[in-house]
Design an enzyme around this catalytic site. Structure first.
Site, PDB file in Angstrom:
ATOM      1  N   LYS A 184      46.773 -12.146 -44.660  1.00  0.00           N
ATOM      2  CA  LYS A 184      45.857 -12.215 -45.806  1.00  0.00           C
ATOM      3  C   LYS A 184      44.468 -11.789 -45.375  1.00  0.00           C
ATOM      4  O   LYS A 184      43.750 -12.519 -44.696  1.00  0.00           O
ATOM      5  CB  LYS A 184      45.794 -13.616 -46.403  1.00  0.00           C
ATOM      6  CG  LYS A 184      45.171 -13.550 -47.794  1.00  0.00           C
ATOM      7  CD  LYS A 184      44.407 -14.779 -48.221  1.00  0.00           C
ATOM      8  CE  LYS A 184      43.014 -14.874 -47.686  1.00  0.00           C
ATOM      9  NZ  LYS A 184      42.065 -13.868 -48.197  1.00  0.00           N
ATOM     10  N   GLU A 259      39.359 -18.556 -34.498  1.00  0.00           N
ATOM     11  CA  GLU A 259      38.201 -17.853 -33.952  1.00  0.00           C
ATOM     12  C   GLU A 259      37.105 -18.018 -34.982  1.00  0.00           C
ATOM     13  O   GLU A 259      37.150 -17.412 -36.042  1.00  0.00           O
ATOM     14  CB  GLU A 259      38.576 -16.387 -33.691  1.00  0.00           C
ATOM     15  CG  GLU A 259      37.659 -15.745 -32.691  1.00  0.00           C
ATOM     16  CD  GLU A 259      36.539 -15.014 -33.379  1.00  0.00           C
ATOM     17  OE1 GLU A 259      35.464 -15.635 -33.557  1.00  0.00           O
ATOM     18  OE2 GLU A 259      36.746 -13.850 -33.757  1.00  0.00           O
ATOM     19  N   CYS A 293      30.542 -12.395 -35.249  1.00  0.00           N
ATOM     20  CA  CYS A 293      30.517 -13.773 -34.749  1.00  0.00           C
ATOM     21  C   CYS A 293      30.043 -13.817 -33.302  1.00  0.00           C
ATOM     22  O   CYS A 293      29.692 -14.877 -32.807  1.00  0.00           O
ATOM     23  CB  CYS A 293      31.867 -14.427 -34.908  1.00  0.00           C
ATOM     24  SG  CYS A 293      33.181 -13.382 -34.340  1.00  0.00           S
ATOM     25  N   GLU A 388      23.921 -19.641 -37.594  1.00  0.00           N
ATOM     26  CA  GLU A 388      24.273 -18.230 -37.484  1.00  0.00           C
ATOM     27  C   GLU A 388      23.550 -17.445 -38.584  1.00  0.00           C
ATOM     28  O   GLU A 388      23.734 -17.725 -39.770  1.00  0.00           O
ATOM     29  CB  GLU A 388      25.786 -18.105 -37.690  1.00  0.00           C
ATOM     30  CG  GLU A 388      26.469 -17.274 -36.674  1.00  0.00           C
ATOM     31  CD  GLU A 388      27.981 -17.215 -36.873  1.00  0.00           C
ATOM     32  OE1 GLU A 388      28.551 -17.977 -37.672  1.00  0.00           O
ATOM     33  OE2 GLU A 388      28.589 -16.356 -36.219  1.00  0.00           O
TER      34      GLU A 388
HETATM   35  P1  ADP Z   1      33.646 -15.390 -43.905  1.00  0.00           P
HETATM   36  O1  ADP Z   1      32.271 -15.962 -43.870  1.00  0.00           O
HETATM   37  O2  ADP Z   1      33.989 -14.535 -42.746  1.00  0.00           O
HETATM   38  O3  ADP Z   1      34.042 -14.833 -45.240  1.00  0.00           O
HETATM   39  P2  ADP Z   1      35.525 -17.468 -44.509  1.00  0.00           P
HETATM   40  O4  ADP Z   1      35.958 -18.554 -43.607  1.00  0.00           O
HETATM   41  O5  ADP Z   1      34.935 -17.831 -45.815  1.00  0.00           O
HETATM   42  O6  ADP Z   1      34.533 -16.620 -43.612  1.00  0.00           O
HETATM   43  O7  ADP Z   1      36.712 -16.460 -44.790  1.00  0.00           O
HETATM   44  C1  ADP Z   1      37.569 -15.954 -43.791  1.00  0.00           C
HETATM   45  C2  ADP Z   1      38.937 -15.765 -44.382  1.00  0.00           C
HETATM   46  O8  ADP Z   1      39.451 -17.023 -44.774  1.00  0.00           O
HETATM   47  C3  ADP Z   1      38.978 -14.882 -45.615  1.00  0.00           C
HETATM   48  O9  ADP Z   1      40.190 -14.133 -45.612  1.00  0.00           O
HETATM   49  C4  ADP Z   1      38.985 -15.907 -46.723  1.00  0.00           C
HETATM   50  O10 ADP Z   1      39.549 -15.403 -47.911  1.00  0.00           O
HETATM   51  C5  ADP Z   1      39.875 -16.963 -46.109  1.00  0.00           C
HETATM   52  N1  ADP Z   1      39.742 -18.289 -46.733  1.00  0.00           N
HETATM   53  C6  ADP Z   1      38.683 -18.816 -47.370  1.00  0.00           C
HETATM   54  N2  ADP Z   1      38.980 -20.055 -47.836  1.00  0.00           N
HETATM   55  C7  ADP Z   1      40.246 -20.313 -47.472  1.00  0.00           C
HETATM   56  C8  ADP Z   1      41.147 -21.423 -47.642  1.00  0.00           C
HETATM   57  N3  ADP Z   1      40.786 -22.520 -48.286  1.00  0.00           N
HETATM   58  N4  ADP Z   1      42.394 -21.314 -47.137  1.00  0.00           N
HETATM   59  C9  ADP Z   1      42.776 -20.226 -46.464  1.00  0.00           C
HETATM   60  N5  ADP Z   1      41.993 -19.152 -46.268  1.00  0.00           N
HETATM   61  C10 ADP Z   1      40.741 -19.192 -46.765  1.00  0.00           C
END
Ligand code: ADP
Length: 485
Positions: A184, A259, A293, A388
């Site tokens: 995903k 990560e 990151c 960050e």
């Molecule tokens: P970033 O700041 O890099 O967007 P996130 O942690 O918000 O960091 O998102 C990283 C990934 O995790 C993306 O693919 C996002 O869609 C996914 N993501 C966000 N919320 C959830 C969740 N509740 N469960 C699983 N994946 C998630």
């Protein structure tokens, strides 16, 4: 793509469907628009899939697992090698897709394709090097063996800052080990991952071995974490979501690679080579518009070199230009969204309010562009040193002794990357050992490589990606005790 800007030579690589069990499918509801962060134009749409589709993908990956795991490692390696070749063949189109959906410059996007492809190449070979052990038996008449076997169905959830490399870094080792995957990508940048999946099909990845879904992060993520079929989750993203996923995975005791966020320090010591220090700071801070990151978030400079470093670094930063990623004159592209611009502005304001001196850039350059900015005389408790920034704002803080520098660098809950510039071998040894981080760049701001173990300590996560350690994350050890010999 409607305009010439960033048009693909092979338009079939711009996909608007997801891959589940070898079929390209759409969703039921309104699709999700993917916007170009520079122009704001919609460049494509992707399906809004949810929990049910995720469960279908998990089932498909489970059905495909025995066949894929049962192939020889050489055979899996050949598929990965062909996939690597296809990524290289389509490098320019993939780079354009990355620049369009992420905004980074085309030069950086090309670099990401090379880096991302490198994981497929490395793990194509590494597949054949998964070894077992014979253990001297403590009891006569016994033979003790330790074998490695693939963990099973894995999930890969990736962020938007490296749309190709974050996916290949997970899918490469997973498939090499014999695992199958539900992927995903981030909602802001899903197009590159879909093109990558499309090239996988062409390379001969069998149906169900790789599934790629877009849509509800919580819905798809929730199905993944709740599933007892999924035996491992590899996630790259924020610490906040990483913590949540860690908790959600407890009920099914999945293996996890996380990560997460970093707050990387860069320490520049009095004896550092000035040109090297400036180059290290420029690369570690401004690569990918600071949206990495492992970006140097805090730059600590020892008092004896402070003024000279600032003068040289200010000249360097003043020469950097924010602009369209497709314009070769641009050094950095736009940020990913408005919230990112707001956050960088807030960190700049707080640093200036705390007595910081603005030496280059300053702010908003229109749209989602932010001028490469340098603030000196920042205090150690400034927001930009504690959180960050994830943007093109460099804050410089002075320090006295080696111990003070190390103490400042380690004063954070995070521990992903750290950087240092010095020449004295004893300083390098003491500081690199004393830094609480998973990675240390010494006289360089460019440390990532498919051949090296990438990962953090403390709140920056668990596990390693890249290198043979990255393959171990997708392998279980099985101990065999053969008695009566
Ligand atoms: P970033 O700041 O890099 O967007 P996130 O942690 O918000 O960091 O998102 C990283 C990934 O995790 C993306 O693919 C996002 O869609 C996914 N993501 C966000 N919320 C959830 C969740 N509740 N469960 C699983 N994946 C998630």
């Amino acid at each position: 793509m409607s305009t010439q800007r960033g048009a693909l030579s092979e338009p079939d690589l711009l996909l608007s469907q997801c891959l589940i069990d070898g079929e390209w499918i759409g969703g039921e509801g309104a699709p999700i628009a993917v916007d170009d962060p520079f122009t704001g134009e919609t460049i494509g749409t992707v399906p809004r899939l949810d929990k049910d589709h995720a469960n279908r993908a998990i089932d498909a990956a489970a059905r495909a697992f025995p066949g894929w795991a049962g192939r020889t490692a050489q055979d899996r390696g050949r598929v990965l090698r062909k996939w690597y070749d296809l990524i290289v063949t389509h490098k320019e189109d993939l780079a354009r897709l990355i620049t369009r959906e992420n905004g980074k410059t085309l030069a950086e996007a090309r670099g990401e394709v090379d880096y991302g492809a490198g994981f497929m190449e490395f793990y194509a070979d590494e597949a054949t090097r998964v070894m077992g052990e014979t253990i001297p038996a403590p009891v006569p008449g016994r033979r003790l063996l330790a074998e490695r076997e693939p963990v099973g169905v894995c999930a890969a959830i990736t962020p938007w800052n490296f749309p190709l490399a974050m996916m290949t870094r997970k899918v490469g080792p997973a498939l090499a080990a014999g695992c199958t995957v539900v992927g995903k990508p981030a909602t802001a940048t899903p197009l590159t991952a879909l093109a990558f999946a499309r090239l996988g099909e062409e390379a001969g990845v069998p149906r169900g071995v790789l599934n790629m879904l877009t849509g509800s992060a919580a819905g798809i993520g929730g199905a993944i974490t709740a599933s007892s079929t999924v035996r491992k989750l590899s996630f790259t993203g924020s610490t906040e979501i990483g913590e949540q996923l860690y908790r959600e995975c407890a009920g099914t005791m999945k293996r996890l690679s996380l990560e997460l966020g970093g707050n990387a320090p860069l320490l520049i010591f009095d004896d550092a080579d000035l040109a090297t220090a400036v180059e290290t700071a420029a690369v570690a801070k401004f690569r990918n518009s600071g949206q990495s990151c492992i970006a140097a978030n805090r730059i600590y400079v020892q008092q004896g070199i402070y003024d000279r470093f600032l003068a040289a670094f200010a000249a360097r930063v003043q020469g950097m230009k924010a602009g369209d990623g497709f314009d070769p004159a641009s050094d950095i592209g736009p940020l990913i969204d408005r919230a990112a611009v707001d956050k960088v502005s807030e960190h700049r304001d707080a640093a200036l309010a705390g007595g910081g001196r603005l030496l280059a850039g300053g702010g908003d350059a229109g749209g989602l562009l932010f001028h490469p900015t340098l603030v000196a005389d920042v205090t150690p408790d400034a927001q930009l040193a504690c959180e960050e920034t994830f943007g093109p704002l460099a804050g410089v803080i002075s320090f006295g002794t080696l111990e003070q520098g190390l103490q400042l660098a380690n004063d954070t809950p995070f521990g992903l990357a750290a950087y240092m510039c010095a020449q004295d071998p004893a300083t390098i040894a003491r500081v690199s050992r004393g830094l609480e981080s998973g990675m240390v760049g010494i006289n360089t701001g460019l440390i990532s490589s498919p051949h090296a173990p990438f990962g953090g300590v403390k709140m920056s996560g668990l596990g390693r990606e890249g290198s043979h350690h990255g393959l171990e994350e997708y392998l279980n050890i099985k101990y065999l005790c053969h008695a009566g010999l």
